[in-house]
Design a protein around this motif. Structure first.
Motif, short mmCIF file in Angstrom:
data_model
loop_
_atom_site.label_atom_id
_atom_site.label_comp_id
_atom_site.label_asym_id
_atom_site.label_seq_id
_atom_site.Cartn_x
_atom_site.Cartn_y
_atom_site.Cartn_z
N PRO A 17 -7.03 -1.28 -3.64
CA PRO A 17 -5.67 -1.58 -3.19
C PRO A 17 -4.63 -1.53 -4.30
N PHE A 18 -5.00 -1.97 -5.51
CA PHE A 18 -4.06 -1.91 -6.63
C PHE A 18 -3.73 -0.46 -6.98
N LEU A 19 -4.75 0.39 -7.04
CA LEU A 19 -4.54 1.80 -7.37
C LEU A 19 -3.77 2.52 -6.27
N ASP A 59 4.58 5.20 -7.12
CA ASP A 59 4.94 6.42 -7.84
C ASP A 59 5.50 7.48 -6.90
N ALA A 60 4.89 7.62 -5.72
CA ALA A 60 5.38 8.60 -4.74
C ALA A 60 6.78 8.22 -4.26
N ARG A 61 7.01 6.93 -4.06
CA ARG A 61 8.32 6.47 -3.61
C ARG A 61 9.39 6.79 -4.65
N GLU A 68 12.59 9.21 -4.02
CA GLU A 68 13.95 8.72 -4.25
C GLU A 68 14.70 9.64 -5.21
N GLN A 69 14.03 10.11 -6.25
CA GLN A 69 14.67 11.03 -7.20
C GLN A 69 15.02 12.35 -6.51
N LYS A 70 14.11 12.86 -5.69
CA LYS A 70 14.38 14.10 -4.96
C LYS A 70 15.56 13.94 -4.01
#
Length: 83
Positions: free
Chosen positions: A46-48, A55-57, A61-63
């Motif tokens: 769950p932590f990973l 990281d995907a979020r 958000e940057q895109k």
């Protein structure tokens, strides 16, 4: 969590066995490595997973920010110019 593919699990079990032998000088059987893997997936998975989601979020958000800037650059002036 979706279960691992058979090939993936076999690979991980082999790697765990190699780790125990090379790094710890211990032998661990296939059953022990399988149980260790199940434990690690249950406790650490769950932590990973959450780190991957985070990281995907950030990437999305940057895109979106870049897309918003690109769209704003396409706007054209509207209305009559003032004199």
């Amino acid at each position: 969590m979706k279960s691992l593919k058979k090939e993936e699990k076999e690979y991980m079990i082999t790697r765990i066995q190699e780790y125990f032998e090379l790094e710890r000088g211990e032998e661990i059987g296939e059953l022990g490595a399988d149980q260790f893997l199940d434990y690690m997936v249950k406790e650490l998975g769950p932590f990973l997973y959450n780190k991957g989601v985070h990281d995907a979020r950030q990437m999305v958000e940057q895109k979106v920010m870049n897309l918003d800037e690109d769209l704003l650059s396409l706007e054209r002036p509207a209305g009559r110019p003032t004199r």
